[in-house]
Design a protein around this motif. Structure first.
Motif, short mmCIF file in Angstrom:
data_model
loop_
_atom_site.label_atom_id
_atom_site.label_comp_id
_atom_site.label_asym_id
_atom_site.label_seq_id
_atom_site.Cartn_x
_atom_site.Cartn_y
_atom_site.Cartn_z
N ASN A 121 0.45 -1.42 -0.28
CA ASN A 121 -0.15 -0.13 0.29
C ASN A 121 1.06 1.33 0.12
O ASN A 121 1.40 1.58 0.80
CB ASN A 121 -0.85 -0.19 1.19
CG ASN A 121 -1.87 0.81 0.82
OD1 ASN A 121 -1.66 2.03 0.30
ND2 ASN A 121 -2.83 1.34 1.95
N ILE A 122 0.59 2.27 -0.89
CA ILE A 122 0.63 3.18 -0.88
C ILE A 122 1.31 4.26 0.28
O ILE A 122 2.28 5.40 0.41
CB ILE A 122 1.20 4.13 -2.57
CG1 ILE A 122 2.41 5.52 -2.45
CG2 ILE A 122 -0.88 4.58 -1.62
CD1 ILE A 122 2.19 5.86 -3.83
N ASN A 123 0.66 3.72 0.84
CA ASN A 123 0.08 5.57 1.88
C ASN A 123 1.43 4.66 3.12
O ASN A 123 1.55 5.31 4.17
CB ASN A 123 -1.23 4.99 2.22
CG ASN A 123 -2.47 5.08 1.64
OD1 ASN A 123 -2.39 6.62 1.23
ND2 ASN A 123 -3.55 4.98 1.88
N GLU A 124 1.84 3.23 3.46
CA GLU A 124 2.65 3.13 4.02
C GLU A 124 4.14 3.55 3.63
O GLU A 124 5.14 3.19 4.84
CB GLU A 124 3.02 1.92 4.05
CG GLU A 124 1.74 0.64 5.05
CD GLU A 124 2.05 -0.86 4.82
OE1 GLU A 124 3.20 -1.06 4.98
OE2 GLU A 124 0.84 -1.25 4.79
N LEU A 169 6.67 6.96 3.13
CA LEU A 169 6.82 7.86 3.10
C LEU A 169 8.48 9.14 2.64
O LEU A 169 9.17 8.23 2.61
CB LEU A 169 7.36 8.27 4.88
CG LEU A 169 6.30 8.28 5.95
CD1 LEU A 169 6.97 7.69 7.21
CD2 LEU A 169 5.07 9.17 5.83
N PRO A 184 3.38 11.81 3.42
CA PRO A 184 3.25 10.04 2.84
C PRO A 184 2.45 11.25 1.62
O PRO A 184 2.23 12.05 0.97
CB PRO A 184 1.97 10.04 3.53
CG PRO A 184 1.13 11.33 4.92
CD PRO A 184 2.58 12.27 4.56
N LYS A 192 0.80 10.55 -2.54
CA LYS A 192 0.04 9.85 -4.07
C LYS A 192 0.39 9.99 -5.16
O LYS A 192 0.91 11.37 -5.77
CB LYS A 192 -1.18 10.39 -3.09
CG LYS A 192 -2.30 9.60 -2.29
CD LYS A 192 -3.26 10.28 -2.28
CE LYS A 192 -4.01 9.39 -1.25
NZ LYS A 192 -4.01 8.62 -0.57
N PRO A 198 -2.10 2.34 -6.52
CA PRO A 198 -2.59 2.25 -5.45
C PRO A 198 -1.29 1.46 -4.21
O PRO A 198 -1.03 1.80 -2.70
CB PRO A 198 -3.46 0.83 -5.14
CG PRO A 198 -3.43 0.03 -6.70
CD PRO A 198 -2.93 1.81 -7.86
N TRP A 201 9.93 3.06 3.75
CA TRP A 201 8.59 2.32 4.34
C TRP A 201 8.07 2.32 6.10
O TRP A 201 9.31 1.47 6.47
CB TRP A 201 9.39 0.77 3.08
CG TRP A 201 8.35 -0.19 3.71
CD1 TRP A 201 6.64 0.15 4.12
CD2 TRP A 201 8.01 -1.23 3.37
NE1 TRP A 201 5.54 -1.07 3.76
CE2 TRP A 201 6.71 -2.02 3.56
CE3 TRP A 201 9.43 -2.49 2.84
CZ2 TRP A 201 5.99 -3.24 3.35
CZ3 TRP A 201 8.47 -3.85 2.81
CH2 TRP A 201 7.44 -3.79 3.02
N SER A 256 3.95 -1.58 8.16
CA SER A 256 2.85 -1.94 9.53
C SER A 256 2.77 -3.56 9.66
O SER A 256 2.14 -3.83 10.14
CB SER A 256 1.67 -1.12 9.54
OG SER A 256 0.88 -1.65 7.65
#
Length: 195
Positions: A24-27, A29, A42, A44, A49, A141, A144
């Motif tokens: 997931n790209i949200n993980e 920075l 973060p 986008k 995704p 990364w 999580s």
């Protein structure tokens, strides 16, 4: 665990070499300089995704005595699109030990140690206690998932993903290059302050 299971576990782990997972790209920075301040933010990229991560190799340590054999296996992850090493908050290692003394048995442990090279969770006050920023700190990364072995993506799905998001993945490489330049600037600032 018997001898066959013990050595089968090693094969199971190392079978993940050269496999790719979509994370997931949200993980992730990136390091960016905003109004003179260095920040981890973060990001986008269009509607992309996930970022493909390759389990490129394993660092292995081997120790043997007359009483035991100890093998430590640590995965090395890289970004598939630019082959840059990925830095995570922790260093995750499998430790397999075969005890050969009076009571022969086997153990398997998953060890998690803080990664001194991971800078994104460091306060600026404590930053100088850490290692200097390197190119690999460009995009970190914030892992999580608790699994050390990443879930492999099917080759056909990966090929389709890479085709669909080709432009976005190229944009990721550009973001990485910009952030790598920012990490270089930050390193220079460290060195000036440490003199």
């Amino acid at each position: 665990m018997n001898n066959t299971e013990f050595y089968g576990t090693i094969s199971l782990i190392t079978d993940h070499i050269n496999t790719v997972a979509l994370i997931n790209i949200n993980e992730f920075l990136k390091l960016q300089r905003i109004n003179g301040e260095y920040k981890w933010i973060p990001f986008k990229i269009g509607s992309m995704p996930a970022i493909p991560i390759l389990t490129s190799s394993f660092k292995e340590r081997f120790k043997a005595t007359s009483e035991m054999v100890n093998i430590q296996i640590t995965p090395v992850w890289k970004f598939l699109t630019n082959n840059e090493t990925v830095i995570t908050p922790n260093i995750e290692t499998f430790e397999l030990t075969e005890y050969t003394s009076k009571n022969p048995h086997y153990t398997l442990k998953r060890k998690i140690n803080p990664n001194p090279h991971y800078l994104a969770n460091t306060t600026w006050h404590n930053l100088f206690d850490k290692s200097l920023a390197t190119r690999q700190n460009a995009v970190e990364w914030n892992k999580s998932c608790r699994s050390t072995l990443l879930a492999k993506v099917d080759e056909n799905i990966l090929k389709t993903y890479l085709d669909i998001y080709q432009d976005e993945l190229e944009q990721f490489n550009q973001i990485y290059q910009q952030s790598a330049q920012t990490a270089k600037e930050l390193r220079t600032i460290y060195q000036k302050k440490l003199k």
